[in-house]
Write an enzyme that holds these catalytic residues in place. Structure first.
Site, PDB file in Angstrom:
ATOM      1  CB  ALA A  79      -0.926   0.000   1.209  1.00 39.06           C
ATOM      2  CD1 TRP A 109      -1.668   1.558  -5.974  1.00 40.17           C
ATOM      3  CD2 TRP A 109      -2.212   3.018  -4.382  1.00 40.17           C
ATOM      4  NE1 TRP A 109      -2.780   2.255  -6.404  1.00 40.17           N
ATOM      5  CE2 TRP A 109      -3.128   3.153  -5.445  1.00 40.17           C
ATOM      6  CE3 TRP A 109      -2.357   3.833  -3.257  1.00 40.17           C
ATOM      7  CZ2 TRP A 109      -4.169   4.085  -5.410  1.00 40.17           C
ATOM      8  CZ3 TRP A 109      -3.395   4.747  -3.223  1.00 40.17           C
ATOM      9  CH2 TRP A 109      -4.290   4.869  -4.295  1.00 40.17           C
ATOM     10  CG  HIS A 110      -0.317   5.919  -1.012  1.00 39.83           C
ATOM     11  ND1 HIS A 110      -0.623   4.786  -0.303  1.00 39.83           N
ATOM     12  CD2 HIS A 110      -1.438   6.670  -1.015  1.00 39.83           C
ATOM     13  CE1 HIS A 110      -1.872   4.851   0.110  1.00 39.83           C
ATOM     14  NE2 HIS A 110      -2.395   5.969  -0.307  1.00 39.83           N
ATOM     15  N   GLY A 111       3.400   5.871  -3.954  1.00 36.00           N
ATOM     16  CA  GLY A 111       4.500   6.575  -4.604  1.00 36.00           C
ATOM     17  C   GLY A 111       5.729   5.695  -4.714  1.00 36.00           C
ATOM     18  CG  PHE A 117      -1.211   9.237  -4.399  1.00 36.99           C
ATOM     19  CD1 PHE A 117       0.160   9.310  -4.292  1.00 36.99           C
ATOM     20  CD2 PHE A 117      -1.991   9.999  -3.548  1.00 36.99           C
ATOM     21  CE1 PHE A 117       0.753  10.126  -3.343  1.00 36.99           C
ATOM     22  CE2 PHE A 117      -1.399  10.817  -2.599  1.00 36.99           C
ATOM     23  CZ  PHE A 117      -0.036  10.885  -2.498  1.00 36.99           C
TER      24      PHE A 117
END
Length: 520
Positions: free
Chosen positions: A339, A342-344, A520
């Protein structure tokens, strides 16, 4: 195109609604075609070349979907699903992670050419995850295969295309069926417009107004001391809250204008009593997605291996050190690590995910040590739990917002008091510094007032869906301070009040910025 732009509010949205109503007289296919067309225009308005990427992704996954479902062997479907998911992830990794990695090599002198001019396609994570969910549900028999037009609407419907919520096929597809899709309804238009104005006000009047304070800290982190680092971090926490809450409200509102209902995606997370509850309230559709497609399959795999070795997989077994490590620690840390990535692409996002994983593991351990009915639940006051949850999340947000790990650690050091009180206070201020100190104190008081108002709204006021009485029937209701007489109704009082708020928003639209979750 931003929801908070004059082009969207005064041109695109009215044209989209009018066209939808006109085409409703020509049947379902005409309405769906219109929704797909305007949604693609909405996406291509920002950067037309990336519309080709979106269309290519839709066509690719539609073809993959034709290889799944009835009429094919289990093995064949499984192989095609692996190919489909791998193709989607490779596309995502190419745009989202390859160029940041190449820039990392460039900064450290490993390659000559930099790639800072490469722009990440908006919403690529969201429309990729949405399509992966469709393929998995189709393979499991949960979803039905769709025609190209209805599938395109499912993927591109503009209220959720850029930043979610992440929609399941079983939530949107049935609403697009012939007996359910229809023209505009006056009650849904009234509710949707009210909801949209409330979300727009959160974005323009609160999030965008407090953003400069957060930017000041994270653009010059090495000039911050104790005071400014705390103010900047708290400002970013509030900016992100009202920015994402405002976007979620607007997405729900826009869908409702077309008589389509979206799942709840934001439910006062700063009122959570623990980090587990926090993730049940913050970006709820992402939490659900991670749980269904990552955490649960990982846990099943671990449990299967434990059973093969003759070990138990019960709750009692999970309360043992070995069982807790296997059945709680590993799947939680794996899921939250993914997770974070996934954000960066930066390592600071990975650390953000790991911190969230550690928080969740600690929260789970606490639940095992203090089951329901334990006296500790009555001893620890709710305000303490809420504050502890918020401060824990605040620490992780420093990594979420900082440009790199080094700057994040420096900001946390400033928050701990390792780098002085603040830029206006040198190590030994003299008489000549008094005007600067006075100016700093004036600015400080204004920042404190702004933050105090934000905290008052966050912790004392009901959220938007409570005011609008739009809590889903299957959703756990949280205690609300709102009186029944204050619930929204399509009355003249509410109309005049919302008109006043809308006029204030319009005056500040030019200063509105892009939504934070767009990156994102």
């Amino acid at each position: 195109m931003l929801f908070s732009s004059s082009v969207f509010i005064f041109l695109f949205l009215p044209a989209a609604l009018v066209g939808y109503q006109v085409l409703s007289y020509f049947g379902r296919i005409a309405m769906l075609s219109w929704l797909a067309l305007i949604s693609m225009f909405f996406y291509g308005y920002w950067n037309p070349p990336y519309l080709i990427l979106l269309i290519a992704s839709i066509v690719m996954n539609f073809l993959f979907a034709s290889r799944l479902g009835e009429g094919r062997s289990e093995r064949s479907q499984g192989n095609w699903l692996v190919v489909a998911i791998t193709s989607n992830l490779l596309l995502l990794m190419y745009f989202k992670y390859l160029f940041p990695l190449l820039n990392f090599f460039h900064i450290h002198g490993l390659i000559r050419h930099g790639f800072t001019d490469v722009v990440l396609p908006l919403g690529i994570s969201f429309f990729t995850f949405t399509q992966i969910a469709y393929l998995i549900d189709l393979r499991q028999g949960i979803a039905r295969r769709q025609g190209i037009i209805s599938y395109s609407v499912f993927v591109t419907f503009f209220p959720h295309l850029i930043a979610g919520p992440i929609i399941h096929p079983r939530e949107l597809m049935p609403q697009l069926e012939k007996d359910r899709i229809r023209g505009l309804r006056i009650d849904d238009i009234a509710l949707g417009m009210t909801w949209f104005i409330m979300g727009l006000a959160k974005k323009v009047l609160i999030a965008d107004r407090i953003a400069p304070l957060a930017d000041l800290l994270f653009k010059q982190p090495h000039e911050a001391g104790l005071t400014t680092s705390w103010l900047g971090s708290l400002a970013y926490a509030m900016q992100l809250y009202f920015d994402f809450s405002g976007y979620s409200d607007m997405a729900m509102a826009l869908a409702r204008m077309f008589s389509i209902e979206f799942p709840l995606n934001f439910d006062s997370p700063y009122k959570a009593h623990g980090i587990i509850e926090f993730w049940q309230r913050w970006h709820m559709t992402l939490s659900r997605y991670l749980n269904e497609y990552l955490y649960t399959p990982t846990l099943r795999w671990i449990n299967s291996r434990r059973m093969d070795r003759g070990k138990k997989v019960s709750r009692k077994a999970a309360a043992t050190p070995e069982g807790f490590f296997d059945m709680v620690f590993i799947p939680t840390m794996w899921t939250m690590g993914i997770a974070g990535i996934w954000h960066g692409a930066g390592p600071q996002f990975f650390i953000f995910g790991l911190l969230q994983g550690i928080y969740l593991v600690i929260n789970h351990a606490w639940r095992y040590l203090t089951p329901r009915g334990s006296r500790f639940h009555d001893i620890i006051p709710s305000p303490f739990l809420i504050l502890l949850t918020f401060l824990s999340f605040l620490v992780s947000l420093v990594f979420f917002r900082a440009s790199n790990v080094h700057e994040a650690i420096y900001v946390l050091g400033s928050m701990a008091g390792f780098h002085g009180l603040g830029p206006a206070y040198g190590s030994n201020p003299g008489v000549a510094d008094l005007p600067t100190i006075a100016f700093f104190l004036k600015k400080l008081s204004g920042c404190l007032v702004s933050l105090a108002v934000c905290f008052l709204i966050v912790w004392s006021f009901p959220n938007t869906q409570e005011i609008l009485n739009q809590i889903p029937k299957d959703h756990e209701r949280h205690p609300s301070l709102i009186a029944p007489k204050l619930l929204w109704r399509p009355t003249m009082v509410w109309s005049f009040g919302l008109t006043g708020v809308f006029c204030m928003v319009i005056l500040m639209l030019d200063a509105s910025t892009r939504f934070l979750y767009f990156q994102f």
